[in-house]
Design an enzyme around this catalytic site. Structure first.
Site, PDB file in Angstrom:
ATOM      1  N   PRO A  74      -7.213  10.110   4.313  1.00 43.93           N
ATOM      2  CA  PRO A  74      -8.314  11.044   4.063  1.00 43.93           C
ATOM      3  C   PRO A  74      -8.614  11.188   2.574  1.00 43.93           C
ATOM      4  O   PRO A  74      -7.704  11.072   1.743  1.00 43.93           O
ATOM      5  CB  PRO A  74      -7.821  12.368   4.653  1.00 43.93           C
ATOM      6  N   VAL A  75      -9.895  11.429   2.254  1.00 49.26           N
ATOM      7  CA  VAL A  75     -10.287  11.537   0.840  1.00 49.26           C
ATOM      8  C   VAL A  75     -10.343  13.000   0.415  1.00 49.26           C
ATOM      9  O   VAL A  75     -10.477  13.894   1.253  1.00 49.26           O
ATOM     10  CB  VAL A  75     -11.647  10.843   0.563  1.00 49.26           C
TER      11      VAL A  75
ATOM     12  N   ASP B 216      -2.532   9.080 -10.659  1.00 47.84           N
ATOM     13  CA  ASP B 216      -1.502   8.777  -9.652  1.00 47.84           C
ATOM     14  C   ASP B 216      -1.215   7.282  -9.498  1.00 47.84           C
ATOM     15  O   ASP B 216      -0.349   6.896  -8.724  1.00 47.84           O
ATOM     16  CB  ASP B 216      -1.943   9.290  -8.264  1.00 47.84           C
TER      17      ASP B 216
ATOM     18  N   GLY C  50      -5.127   8.310  -1.807  1.00 41.44           N
ATOM     19  CA  GLY C  50      -5.680   7.074  -1.237  1.00 41.44           C
ATOM     20  C   GLY C  50      -6.416   6.206  -2.246  1.00 41.44           C
ATOM     21  O   GLY C  50      -6.175   5.006  -2.339  1.00 41.44           O
ATOM     22  N   GLY C  51      -7.325   6.815  -3.014  1.00 45.33           N
ATOM     23  CA  GLY C  51      -8.110   6.046  -3.984  1.00 45.33           C
ATOM     24  C   GLY C  51      -7.207   5.408  -5.036  1.00 45.33           C
ATOM     25  O   GLY C  51      -7.404   4.242  -5.420  1.00 45.33           O
ATOM     26  N   SER C  52      -6.194   6.152  -5.483  1.00 37.46           N
ATOM     27  CA  SER C  52      -5.262   5.622  -6.488  1.00 37.46           C
ATOM     28  C   SER C  52      -4.433   4.483  -5.913  1.00 37.46           C
ATOM     29  O   SER C  52      -4.180   3.478  -6.584  1.00 37.46           O
ATOM     30  CB  SER C  52      -4.310   6.722  -6.963  1.00 37.46           C
TER      31      SER C  52
ATOM     32  N   ALA D 152      -7.979  14.774  -0.425  1.00 42.02           N
ATOM     33  CA  ALA D 152      -6.963  15.394   0.430  1.00 42.02           C
ATOM     34  C   ALA D 152      -5.634  15.573  -0.290  1.00 42.02           C
ATOM     35  O   ALA D 152      -4.729  16.209   0.239  1.00 42.02           O
ATOM     36  CB  ALA D 152      -6.765  14.531   1.671  1.00 42.02           C
ATOM     37  N   GLY D 153      -5.482  14.975  -1.487  1.00 39.30           N
ATOM     38  CA  GLY D 153      -4.203  15.052  -2.203  1.00 39.30           C
ATOM     39  C   GLY D 153      -3.215  14.007  -1.741  1.00 39.30           C
ATOM     40  O   GLY D 153      -2.025  14.095  -2.027  1.00 39.30           O
TER      41      GLY D 153
ATOM     42  N   LYS E 162       0.509   9.122  -0.308  1.00 41.03           N
ATOM     43  CA  LYS E 162       1.678   9.845  -0.850  1.00 41.03           C
ATOM     44  C   LYS E 162       1.575  11.317  -0.487  1.00 41.03           C
ATOM     45  O   LYS E 162       0.486  11.833  -0.180  1.00 41.03           O
ATOM     46  CB  LYS E 162       1.784   9.688  -2.371  1.00 41.03           C
TER      47      LYS E 162
END
Ligand code: C5P
Length: 291
Positions: free
Chosen positions: A103-104, A145, A110-112, A106-107, A17
């Site tokens: 990318p981690v 998120d 990705g993890g969410s 990074a805002g 996002k």
């Protein structure tokens, strides 16, 4: 979030996002901050594959974005699977494979997005029958998120800690170019460096933003840009490059460290990406709005 069935396996493409608007409303008693933020899904994906197995949960990670991505309980994917088991009493397992491209630190969420994909996919694969509201409740327990991604929409305004998701309609497709400064930023550090008192908020600015978005020229805003720039000066040079090409149409996403520009056409986005690359900036990519 895109689903594909491949024999015994379920494949899920979990999108990244970008935050086109982010206002910090205030600090809460639980240490988090209340936000008003517009998120859009973009066509940069992590891929997860799920296969049921008797009793064990396992995760293997293939990373295209550097080392250090945990494959144990620190990974939100396993936390999401365990939360589902605990909430429903389900005792079966799953073998999960995760391919990281987002990318981690990074805002880009990705993890969410991976964790939300896990909730949605295992709910189906394990036949748990949780409805949307129940999935949202579990999502909110895991992070700020996740609810946006559980909603599986391309654009929404999220409030509270991010868990109250309101869809935004009539939005024309936008194109983006993002750059990664080669370092990540800790969300907690960026919120910690955000000065709230010096920046009083206009209560209507969220509505104004939605109108500008629906008119095709979003008035970008991110209250976290300033603290992120102060913590990581490398980002400033990237912001200056964008200012020369799309004045006012670029900013930080979330708590960073990725910086992005907004374009009306794919052609303009690709041209910008190629100019940035020719100036020696690494990690440049053109992406589009998408599920
Ligand atoms: O939600 P997430 O685990 O990514 O948040 C990491 C940290 O960022 C939190 O522990 C908190 O310090 C900060 N944060 C915040 N307000 C939010 C989201 C995150 O203060 N809405």
């Amino acid at each position: 979030m895109l689903f594909q069935r491949n024999g015994q396996r379920w494949l899920v493409h979990a999108p990244a996002k970008l935050n086109l608007y982010l206002e910090v409303i205030g600090r809460r008693e639980d240490g988090f901050h209340d936000l008003e933020t517009c998120m859009v899904s973009v066509n940069l994906y992590d891929t997860l594959s799920f296969r049921t197995c008797d009793d064990q949960l396992s995760l293997s990670v293939t990373s295209h974005v550097g080392d250090g991505i945990p494959d144990d309980d620190r990974n939100l994917v396993l936390q999401a699977a365990q939360l589902l088991q605990n909430a429903t009493g389900y005792s079966g397992g799953a073998a999960i494979e995760l391919v990281k491209r987002i990318p981690v630190q990074a805002g880009m969420g990705g993890g969410s997005s991976d964790a939300a994909a896990t909730l949605v996919a295992l709910n189906r694969l394990w036949g748990l029958g949780l409805d949307r509201l129940q999935l949202h409740e579990l999502a909110a327990e895991l992070g700020s998120d996740l609810n946006f991604f559980v909603e599986q929409t391309s654009v929404a305004m999220c409030r509270g800690r991010g868990e109250r998701v309101e869809l935004i309609d009539r939005v024309t497709r936008l194109e983006f170019v993002y750059v990664h400064p080669g370092v990540g930023l800790s969300t907690a550090d960026v919120f910690g460096a955000c000065q709230l008192d010096s920046s009083p908020r206009n209560d209507d600015s969220g509505h104004e933003f939605v109108k500008s978005l629906q008119a095709g020229r979003p008035q970008l805003h991110n209250r976290l840009s300033e603290p992120a720039l102060s913590l990581q000066p490398k980002i400033k040079q990237l912001a200056e490059e964008f200012e020369g090409m799309v004045p006012g149409q670029h900013q930080l996403t979330g708590s960073g460290s990725v910086w992005f520009g907004v374009f009306k056409s794919r052609r303009c986005a690709l041209r910008c990406a190629s100019v940035l690359r020719s100036r020696g900036i690494p990690f440049v990519r053109a992406i589009s709005m998408g599920l």
